[in-house]
Write a protein that holds these residues in place. Sequence first.
Motif, PDB file in Angstrom:
ATOM      1  N   ARG A 172     -13.400  -1.044   8.846  1.00 39.98           N
ATOM      2  CA  ARG A 172     -12.210  -1.558   8.358  1.00 39.98           C
ATOM      3  C   ARG A 172     -10.955  -0.513   8.282  1.00 39.98           C
ATOM      4  O   ARG A 172     -11.260   0.510   7.989  1.00 39.98           O
ATOM      5  N   LEU A 173     -10.010  -1.301   8.200  1.00 42.01           N
ATOM      6  CA  LEU A 173      -8.681  -0.625   8.166  1.00 42.01           C
ATOM      7  C   LEU A 173      -8.836   0.132   6.523  1.00 42.01           C
ATOM      8  O   LEU A 173      -9.209  -0.191   5.696  1.00 42.01           O
ATOM      9  N   PRO A 174      -7.912   1.282   6.786  1.00 42.67           N
ATOM     10  CA  PRO A 174      -8.043   2.095   5.504  1.00 42.67           C
ATOM     11  C   PRO A 174      -7.008   1.405   4.511  1.00 42.67           C
ATOM     12  O   PRO A 174      -5.901   0.546   5.048  1.00 42.67           O
ATOM     13  N   LEU A 196       4.692   5.878  13.277  1.00 42.67           N
ATOM     14  CA  LEU A 196       5.861   4.976  12.871  1.00 42.67           C
ATOM     15  C   LEU A 196       5.666   3.648  12.898  1.00 42.67           C
ATOM     16  O   LEU A 196       6.258   2.783  12.168  1.00 42.67           O
ATOM     17  N   SER A 197       4.297   3.242  13.421  1.00 38.56           N
ATOM     18  CA  SER A 197       4.293   1.677  13.450  1.00 38.56           C
ATOM     19  C   SER A 197       2.673   1.180  12.942  1.00 38.56           C
ATOM     20  O   SER A 197       1.812   0.805  13.844  1.00 38.56           O
ATOM     21  N   PRO A 198       2.408   1.797  11.603  1.00 38.24           N
ATOM     22  CA  PRO A 198       1.186   1.551  11.171  1.00 38.24           C
ATOM     23  C   PRO A 198       1.003   0.046  11.143  1.00 38.24           C
ATOM     24  O   PRO A 198       1.634  -0.649  11.103  1.00 38.24           O
ATOM     25  N   ASP A 199      -0.364  -0.263  11.155  1.00 35.88           N
ATOM     26  CA  ASP A 199      -0.654  -1.790  10.889  1.00 35.88           C
ATOM     27  C   ASP A 199      -0.192  -2.312   9.704  1.00 35.88           C
ATOM     28  O   ASP A 199      -0.370  -1.607   8.654  1.00 35.88           O
ATOM     29  N   PRO A 200       0.762  -3.357   9.348  1.00 32.56           N
ATOM     30  CA  PRO A 200       1.264  -3.664   8.393  1.00 32.56           C
ATOM     31  C   PRO A 200       0.254  -4.332   7.400  1.00 32.56           C
ATOM     32  O   PRO A 200       0.635  -4.323   6.179  1.00 32.56           O
ATOM     33  N   ARG A 201      -0.896  -4.366   7.489  1.00 36.23           N
ATOM     34  CA  ARG A 201      -1.861  -4.726   6.787  1.00 36.23           C
ATOM     35  C   ARG A 201      -2.402  -3.455   5.739  1.00 36.23           C
ATOM     36  O   ARG A 201      -3.096  -3.628   4.718  1.00 36.23           O
ATOM     37  N   ILE A 202      -1.878  -2.123   6.121  1.00 36.53           N
ATOM     38  CA  ILE A 202      -2.249  -1.077   5.318  1.00 36.53           C
ATOM     39  C   ILE A 202      -1.375  -1.111   4.247  1.00 36.53           C
ATOM     40  O   ILE A 202      -0.106  -0.807   4.694  1.00 36.53           O
ATOM     41  N   PRO A 203      -1.727  -1.158   2.972  1.00 36.08           N
ATOM     42  CA  PRO A 203      -0.840  -1.300   1.894  1.00 36.08           C
ATOM     43  C   PRO A 203      -0.104  -0.158   1.596  1.00 36.08           C
ATOM     44  O   PRO A 203       0.828   0.067   0.945  1.00 36.08           O
ATOM     45  N   HIS A 204      -0.975   1.317   1.750  1.00 38.13           N
ATOM     46  CA  HIS A 204      -0.081   2.467   1.379  1.00 38.13           C
ATOM     47  C   HIS A 204       0.014   3.373   2.538  1.00 38.13           C
ATOM     48  O   HIS A 204      -1.127   3.850   2.801  1.00 38.13           O
ATOM     49  N   VAL A 205       1.140   3.733   2.870  1.00 40.77           N
ATOM     50  CA  VAL A 205       1.554   4.633   3.833  1.00 40.77           C
ATOM     51  C   VAL A 205       2.130   5.939   3.404  1.00 40.77           C
ATOM     52  O   VAL A 205       3.520   5.989   2.930  1.00 40.77           O
ATOM     53  N   LEU A 206       1.683   7.182   3.381  1.00 32.42           N
ATOM     54  CA  LEU A 206       2.112   8.262   2.760  1.00 32.42           C
ATOM     55  C   LEU A 206       2.741   9.367   3.789  1.00 32.42           C
ATOM     56  O   LEU A 206       1.758   9.834   4.541  1.00 32.42           O
ATOM     57  N   HIS A 207       3.801   9.415   4.072  1.00 34.21           N
ATOM     58  CA  HIS A 207       4.396  10.530   4.888  1.00 34.21           C
ATOM     59  C   HIS A 207       4.347  11.892   4.256  1.00 34.21           C
ATOM     60  O   HIS A 207       4.875  12.157   3.150  1.00 34.21           O
ATOM     61  N   GLY A 208       3.854  13.002   5.043  1.00 30.77           N
ATOM     62  CA  GLY A 208       3.865  14.218   4.640  1.00 30.77           C
ATOM     63  C   GLY A 208       5.151  15.013   4.681  1.00 30.77           C
ATOM     64  O   GLY A 208       5.210  15.971   4.696  1.00 30.77           O
TER      65      GLY A 208
END
Length: 281
Positions: free
Chosen positions: A96-98, A113-125
Amino acid sequence: MIRSLAALVAVLGSLLAPAAAQQGQGSRRSSPDTPRSECLAMANAGPRATPISLRRAATATDEVAITYAGHSTYFIDTPEGVRIATDYSGDYQIGRLPDVVTMNRAHSTHYTLSPDPRIPHVLHGWGENGQPAKIAERIGDVFIRNVTTDIRRFYGDNSGSDMIKDGNSIFIFEVAGLCIGHLGHLHVALDDSHFAAIGRLDIVMVPIDGTYTMSLDGVSEITRRLRASVVLPMHRFATPIEEFMQKIGKQFEVDLRNERTLKISRETLPGTPTVIILEGV
Protein backbone atom coordinates in the motif's frame (compact mmCIF):
# COMPACT_ATOMS: atom_id res chain seq x y z
CA MET A 1 1.80 56.54 55.51
CA ILE A 2 0.76 56.34 51.85
CA ARG A 3 4.39 56.64 50.78
CA SER A 4 5.32 53.77 53.11
CA LEU A 5 2.59 51.54 51.68
CA ALA A 6 3.66 52.37 48.12
CA ALA A 7 7.26 51.50 48.92
CA LEU A 8 6.19 48.21 50.50
CA VAL A 9 4.10 47.31 47.44
CA ALA A 10 7.06 48.10 45.16
CA VAL A 11 9.38 45.88 47.17
CA LEU A 12 6.91 42.99 47.21
CA GLY A 13 6.36 43.40 43.49
CA SER A 14 10.08 43.21 42.79
CA LEU A 15 10.32 39.99 44.80
CA LEU A 16 7.30 38.32 43.21
CA ALA A 17 8.03 39.23 39.59
CA PRO A 18 11.02 36.90 39.10
CA ALA A 19 9.14 34.00 40.71
CA ALA A 20 6.17 34.59 38.42
CA ALA A 21 8.45 34.79 35.41
CA GLN A 22 10.16 31.52 36.36
CA GLN A 23 6.81 29.84 36.84
CA GLY A 24 5.73 31.02 33.40
CA GLN A 25 8.92 29.77 31.80
CA GLY A 26 8.53 26.42 33.53
CA SER A 27 5.02 26.00 32.20
CA ARG A 28 6.26 26.70 28.66
CA ARG A 29 9.04 24.19 28.98
CA SER A 30 6.72 21.45 30.14
CA SER A 31 4.01 22.02 27.52
CA PRO A 32 2.79 18.66 26.25
CA ASP A 33 2.52 20.15 22.73
CA THR A 34 6.26 20.83 22.48
CA PRO A 35 7.96 18.26 20.20
CA ARG A 36 10.65 16.37 22.09
CA SER A 37 13.31 13.97 20.94
CA GLU A 38 13.76 11.10 23.35
CA CYS A 39 16.71 9.76 21.34
CA LEU A 40 18.55 13.04 21.97
CA ALA A 41 17.58 12.83 25.64
CA MET A 42 19.12 9.36 25.83
CA ALA A 43 22.30 10.51 24.07
CA ASN A 44 22.75 13.51 26.36
CA ALA A 45 22.00 11.65 29.58
CA GLY A 46 24.42 9.50 31.52
CA PRO A 47 24.70 5.85 30.53
CA ARG A 48 22.35 4.72 33.30
CA ALA A 49 19.64 7.30 32.68
CA THR A 50 16.84 6.33 30.30
CA PRO A 51 13.68 8.40 29.71
CA ILE A 52 10.62 6.84 31.37
CA SER A 53 8.74 6.43 28.09
CA LEU A 54 11.65 4.51 26.57
CA ARG A 55 11.89 2.24 29.60
CA ARG A 56 8.24 1.38 29.04
CA ALA A 57 8.80 0.81 25.33
CA ALA A 58 11.77 -1.43 26.02
CA THR A 59 9.50 -3.91 27.77
CA ALA A 60 6.85 -3.88 25.05
CA THR A 61 6.54 -6.55 22.36
CA ASP A 62 5.65 -4.07 19.62
CA GLU A 63 7.81 -4.52 16.55
CA VAL A 64 8.80 -2.18 13.76
CA ALA A 65 8.94 -3.71 10.27
CA ILE A 66 11.64 -2.33 7.95
CA THR A 67 11.43 -3.42 4.30
CA TYR A 68 14.00 -2.73 1.59
CA ALA A 69 12.22 -1.48 -1.53
CA GLY A 70 15.21 -0.47 -3.66
CA HIS A 71 17.97 2.12 -4.12
CA SER A 72 17.70 4.30 -0.96
CA THR A 73 14.07 3.55 -0.22
CA TYR A 74 13.15 1.63 2.90
CA PHE A 75 9.57 1.24 4.10
CA ILE A 76 9.11 1.54 7.87
CA ASP A 77 5.85 0.20 9.32
CA THR A 78 5.19 1.26 12.90
CA PRO A 79 3.25 -0.72 15.52
CA GLU A 80 0.26 1.61 15.11
CA GLY A 81 0.22 1.20 11.33
CA VAL A 82 1.99 4.35 10.13
CA ARG A 83 3.89 3.55 6.93
CA ILE A 84 6.96 5.65 6.05
CA ALA A 85 9.02 5.56 2.83
CA THR A 86 12.52 7.07 2.76
CA ASP A 87 14.13 8.92 -0.17
CA TYR A 88 10.84 8.46 -1.96
CA SER A 89 10.64 8.93 -5.74
CA GLY A 90 7.62 6.72 -6.41
CA ASP A 91 9.75 4.25 -8.38
CA TYR A 92 10.05 1.75 -5.53
CA GLN A 93 6.71 0.64 -4.15
CA ILE A 94 5.81 -2.31 -1.95
CA GLY A 95 2.20 -2.89 -0.99
CA ARG A 96 0.00 0.00 0.00
CA LEU A 97 0.92 3.65 -0.36
CA PRO A 98 2.95 5.15 2.48
CA ASP A 99 1.41 7.62 4.91
CA VAL A 100 4.66 9.59 5.16
CA VAL A 101 7.42 10.08 2.59
CA THR A 102 10.80 11.72 3.11
CA MET A 103 12.90 13.02 0.21
CA ASN A 104 16.37 14.37 -0.50
CA ARG A 105 17.55 16.81 -3.14
CA ALA A 106 20.12 14.67 -4.94
CA HIS A 107 18.50 13.64 -8.23
CA SER A 108 15.23 12.16 -9.42
CA THR A 109 15.71 8.74 -7.79
CA HIS A 110 15.58 10.37 -4.35
CA TYR A 111 12.56 12.67 -4.65
CA THR A 112 9.53 13.55 -6.70
CA LEU A 113 7.78 16.88 -7.01
CA SER A 114 4.58 15.06 -8.05
CA PRO A 115 3.90 12.46 -5.34
CA ASP A 116 0.60 10.62 -5.28
CA PRO A 117 -1.89 13.14 -3.82
CA ARG A 118 -3.24 10.43 -1.54
CA ILE A 119 -0.01 10.51 0.51
CA PRO A 120 -0.89 12.76 3.45
CA HIS A 121 2.60 13.71 4.67
CA VAL A 122 5.36 14.72 2.22
CA LEU A 123 8.56 15.85 3.96
CA HIS A 124 11.25 17.52 1.86
CA GLY A 125 14.81 17.26 3.17
CA TRP A 126 15.65 20.66 1.68
CA GLY A 127 14.27 24.09 2.48
CA GLU A 128 13.15 27.02 0.40
CA ASN A 129 14.61 30.50 -0.11
CA GLY A 130 18.01 29.50 1.20
CA GLN A 131 16.67 28.28 4.53
CA PRO A 132 17.32 24.74 5.83
CA ALA A 133 14.46 22.31 6.26
CA LYS A 134 13.37 22.09 9.90
CA ILE A 135 11.27 19.04 10.60
CA ALA A 136 10.03 17.96 14.02
CA GLU A 137 6.66 16.28 13.61
CA ARG A 138 4.76 13.64 15.52
CA ILE A 139 2.63 11.54 13.18
CA GLY A 140 0.75 8.76 14.92
CA ASP A 141 3.23 6.83 17.05
CA VAL A 142 6.38 8.14 15.32
CA PHE A 143 8.33 11.35 15.90
CA ILE A 144 10.25 12.51 12.81
CA ARG A 145 13.06 15.05 12.82
CA ASN A 146 15.97 15.95 10.54
CA VAL A 147 19.59 17.07 10.58
CA THR A 148 20.72 18.89 7.43
CA THR A 149 24.01 18.52 5.55
CA ASP A 150 25.38 20.13 2.39
CA ILE A 151 25.08 18.29 -0.92
CA ARG A 152 26.85 18.46 -4.29
CA ARG A 153 24.88 19.78 -7.20
CA PHE A 154 23.67 17.19 -9.67
CA TYR A 155 25.50 17.43 -13.01
CA GLY A 156 22.35 18.73 -14.70
CA ASP A 157 21.98 21.57 -12.19
CA ASN A 158 24.35 24.33 -13.30
CA SER A 159 22.98 27.14 -11.15
CA GLY A 160 25.82 28.47 -9.03
CA SER A 161 28.36 26.83 -6.73
CA ASP A 162 29.30 23.17 -6.60
CA MET A 163 27.52 22.62 -3.26
CA ILE A 164 23.96 23.23 -2.10
CA LYS A 165 23.92 24.25 1.53
CA ASP A 166 21.58 22.07 3.62
CA GLY A 167 20.38 20.21 0.52
CA ASN A 168 20.41 16.80 2.22
CA SER A 169 18.65 15.70 5.38
CA ILE A 170 19.51 12.90 7.72
CA PHE A 171 16.05 11.82 8.87
CA ILE A 172 15.57 10.30 12.32
CA PHE A 173 12.45 8.28 13.14
CA GLU A 174 11.68 7.67 16.82
CA VAL A 175 9.15 4.91 17.34
CA ALA A 176 8.50 2.08 19.82
CA GLY A 177 11.60 3.10 21.78
CA LEU A 178 13.82 2.75 18.70
CA CYS A 179 15.96 5.51 17.19
CA ILE A 180 16.15 4.89 13.43
CA GLY A 181 18.31 7.06 11.17
CA HIS A 182 18.53 7.37 7.37
CA LEU A 183 21.65 9.19 6.16
CA GLY A 184 20.12 10.16 2.83
CA HIS A 185 22.36 11.04 -0.13
CA LEU A 186 25.27 11.95 2.11
CA HIS A 187 28.16 13.82 0.45
CA VAL A 188 30.16 15.32 3.30
CA ALA A 189 31.91 14.16 6.45
CA LEU A 190 29.98 14.80 9.65
CA ASP A 191 31.45 17.01 12.35
CA ASP A 192 30.81 17.00 16.08
CA SER A 193 27.79 19.28 15.72
CA HIS A 194 26.15 16.81 13.33
CA PHE A 195 26.75 13.86 15.65
CA ALA A 196 25.38 15.85 18.60
CA ALA A 197 22.25 16.77 16.63
CA ILE A 198 21.72 13.18 15.49
CA GLY A 199 22.09 11.73 18.99
CA ARG A 200 21.66 8.04 19.68
CA LEU A 201 20.80 5.68 16.82
CA ASP A 202 19.80 2.05 17.26
CA ILE A 203 19.37 1.45 13.54
CA VAL A 204 21.04 3.39 10.71
CA MET A 205 20.59 3.19 6.93
CA VAL A 206 23.89 3.91 5.20
CA PRO A 207 24.72 4.57 1.52
CA ILE A 208 27.70 2.41 0.56
CA ASP A 209 28.15 3.09 -3.19
CA GLY A 210 31.48 4.84 -2.49
CA THR A 211 31.19 7.21 -5.46
CA TYR A 212 27.90 9.04 -6.02
CA THR A 213 27.51 9.84 -2.32
CA MET A 214 30.85 9.81 -0.45
CA SER A 215 33.89 7.58 -0.31
CA LEU A 216 33.60 4.18 1.31
CA ASP A 217 36.32 5.23 3.75
CA GLY A 218 34.30 8.29 4.74
CA VAL A 219 30.98 6.54 5.22
CA SER A 220 32.70 3.70 7.10
CA GLU A 221 34.18 6.18 9.57
CA ILE A 222 30.72 7.69 10.14
CA THR A 223 29.25 4.20 10.61
CA ARG A 224 31.88 3.32 13.20
CA ARG A 225 31.29 6.53 15.15
CA LEU A 226 27.51 6.17 15.15
CA ARG A 227 27.93 2.58 16.37
CA ALA A 228 24.28 1.67 15.91
CA SER A 229 23.17 -1.82 16.88
CA VAL A 230 21.92 -2.43 13.34
CA VAL A 231 23.42 -1.08 10.10
CA LEU A 232 21.24 -1.39 6.98
CA PRO A 233 23.22 -0.70 3.77
CA MET A 234 21.55 0.99 0.81
CA HIS A 235 22.53 2.74 -2.45
CA ARG A 236 25.02 -0.08 -2.96
CA PHE A 237 25.34 -0.71 -6.71
CA ALA A 238 28.45 -2.91 -7.15
CA THR A 239 30.19 -2.30 -3.81
CA PRO A 240 31.30 -5.66 -2.37
CA ILE A 241 29.84 -6.20 1.08
CA GLU A 242 33.18 -7.68 2.10
CA GLU A 243 34.95 -4.39 1.33
CA PHE A 244 32.49 -2.42 3.46
CA MET A 245 32.82 -4.92 6.31
CA GLN A 246 36.61 -4.70 6.16
CA LYS A 247 36.55 -0.92 6.37
CA ILE A 248 34.12 -0.61 9.30
CA GLY A 249 36.13 -3.08 11.37
CA LYS A 250 35.85 -6.34 13.26
CA GLN A 251 33.56 -4.88 15.93
CA PHE A 252 30.67 -5.28 13.43
CA GLU A 253 29.18 -8.63 12.52
CA VAL A 254 27.36 -9.39 9.28
CA ASP A 255 23.97 -11.06 8.92
CA LEU A 256 22.80 -12.01 5.41
CA ARG A 257 19.02 -12.42 5.13
CA ASN A 258 16.87 -14.14 2.51
CA GLU A 259 13.96 -11.76 3.04
CA ARG A 260 13.36 -8.10 2.38
CA THR A 261 11.75 -7.32 5.74
CA LEU A 262 13.35 -7.00 9.15
CA LYS A 263 11.01 -7.11 12.16
CA ILE A 264 12.69 -5.68 15.23
CA SER A 265 12.05 -4.16 18.66
CA ARG A 266 14.27 -2.71 21.37
CA GLU A 267 14.20 -6.08 23.06
CA THR A 268 15.53 -7.90 19.97
CA LEU A 269 18.34 -5.51 19.01
CA PRO A 270 21.57 -7.50 18.61
CA GLY A 271 24.08 -7.29 21.45
CA THR A 272 26.94 -6.75 18.98
CA PRO A 273 26.72 -4.08 16.24
CA THR A 274 25.53 -5.95 13.15
CA VAL A 275 25.30 -5.15 9.44
CA ILE A 276 22.08 -6.76 8.22
CA ILE A 277 21.90 -7.30 4.46
CA LEU A 278 18.29 -7.66 3.38
CA GLU A 279 17.34 -9.31 0.09
CA GLY A 280 17.77 -6.95 -2.86
CA VAL A 281 20.44 -4.74 -1.27
